[in-house]
Design an enzyme around this catalytic site. Structure first.
Site, PDB file in Angstrom:
ATOM      1  N   LYS A 120       0.783  -1.252   0.039  1.00 21.90           N
ATOM      2  CA  LYS A 120      -0.003  -0.114   0.082  1.00 21.90           C
ATOM      3  C   LYS A 120       0.927   1.400  -0.064  1.00 21.90           C
ATOM      4  O   LYS A 120       0.762   2.391  -0.612  1.00 21.90           O
ATOM      5  CB  LYS A 120      -0.823   0.095   1.312  1.00 21.90           C
ATOM      6  CG  LYS A 120      -1.885   1.224   1.423  1.00 21.90           C
ATOM      7  CD  LYS A 120      -1.391   2.239   2.207  1.00 21.90           C
ATOM      8  CE  LYS A 120      -2.456   3.401   2.308  1.00 21.90           C
ATOM      9  NZ  LYS A 120      -2.176   4.364   3.423  1.00 21.90           N
ATOM     10  N   ASP A 138      -6.660   1.808   0.972  1.00 23.61           N
ATOM     11  CA  ASP A 138      -6.547   2.080   2.551  1.00 23.61           C
ATOM     12  C   ASP A 138      -7.963   1.638   3.136  1.00 23.61           C
ATOM     13  O   ASP A 138      -8.950   1.038   2.565  1.00 23.61           O
ATOM     14  CB  ASP A 138      -6.493   3.568   2.958  1.00 23.61           C
ATOM     15  CG  ASP A 138      -7.639   4.311   2.503  1.00 23.61           C
ATOM     16  OD1 ASP A 138      -8.656   4.032   1.641  1.00 23.61           O
ATOM     17  OD2 ASP A 138      -7.647   5.400   3.280  1.00 23.61           O
TER      18      ASP A 138
END
Length: 221
Positions: A120, A138
Site C-alpha cells: 500500500k 486504505d
C-alpha cells in the site's frame, strides 16, 4: 445494476463532489512523501502533517536522516502510533537509500524491499510521487468498495484487483484519492445513514443496508 454501470455512476458523482484532490500528506519530494506515508500507518494524515515539519526540518534527505540516531527520530515522531518501530525503519531505509545513491526507487520491487514499506505504501509513492497508475487501498477504500458492492471485502488485495478491473487505468490515481475524501466527508464507517448518502443511497448492497440499519438501531437503544 451491473458493477461497471455502478462504477461509472460512482465516478461521475465523485468527479462532481471532488473535482480536485490534493495529496493529503504534506511533502516536497518522493523521499519526504515516502516517510510521510510510512508514518501514516495506523495514524491519521492530520497527525502525520503535525509531526513531519519538525522531522523534515531536522532531516529531509536520506543522507541527513541516516545521520540521525534512532532515538532522535523517535523523539520527533513520538506522537505517531508505532513510533519506535517506525523510527527504526526510517533510519534503516534511509541508510539503504543512501548506500544506493540516495534516490527513492521508482518501482514496486525496490520500494517494497525497504523496511516498513508494504504494497500500500509503495502504491501511494508510485502513484503520487511518480504518476504511475496504481490503486492504493486504505481502510476507507476497502470498506466503501465492499459497502457499494464493488468487491466482496475479503481482503485489501482482492479489493485492489477488483477496483482495477472495474475502473479505467487512467482514472486510478485520481479515484483512490476521491474515494478517500468522500469516505471522510460523506461516508463514515459507523452509524451511517445510507439512505441519505449521495452514493450509498443507491449503490449499497442490500446486505450492507440491513447491517447499517441494525447498528443504528442498537445505538438508539
Amino acid at each position: 445494476m451491473k458493477r461497471l454501470e455502478k462504477a461509472e455512476k460512482i465516478q461521475q458523482i465523485l468527479d462532481r463532489l471532488h473535482p480536485e484532490v490534493p495529496i493529503p500528506l504534506d511533502h516536497v519530494d518522493p523521499f519526504t512523501l515516502l516517510i510521510a506515508v510510512l508514518l501514516s500507518a495506523q495514524t491519521t494524515d492530520k497527525k502525520v502533517n503535525e509531526v513531519t515539519p519538525a522531522l523534515f526540518a531536522r532531516a529531509s534527505t536520506p543522507q541527513a536522516m541516516a545521520g540521525l540516531e534512532v532515538e532522535e527520530i523517535h523523539s520527533l515522531i513520538r506522537q505517531i502510533g508505532l513510533a519506535n518501530t517506525k523510527a527504526k525503519n526510517i533510519r534503516r531505509l534511509s541508510e539503504m537509500l543512501t548506500a544506493a545513491g540516495g534516490a527513492v526507487p521508482q518501482d514496486f520491487a525496490g520500494l517494497e524491499a525497504l523496511p516498513g514499506v508494504g504494497h500500500k505504501t509503495a502504491s501511494v509513492v508510485m502513484s503520487q510521487a511518480f504518476g504511475y497508475p496504481a490503486f492504493p487501498v486504505d481502510t476507507h477504500i476497502h470498506r466503501l468498495a465492499a459497502r457499494w458492492g464493488l468487491s466482496d471485502g475479503k481482503n485489501v488485495e482482492k479489493t485492489e484487483r477488483d477496483l482495477k478491473r472495474i475502473f479505467q487505468e487512467e482514472a486510478w490515481n485520481k479515484l483512490h484519492l476521491q474515494i478517500i475524501y468522500f469516505g471522510r466527508e460523506h461516508c463514515p464507517a459507523l452509524y451511517h445513514d445510507l439512505d441519505t448518502c449521495p452514493i450509498c443511497s443507491w449503490a449499497a448492497t442490500k446486505k450492507r443496508k440491513e447491517e447499517e440499519k441494525a447498528r443504528r438501531g442498537r445505538k438508539k437503544r
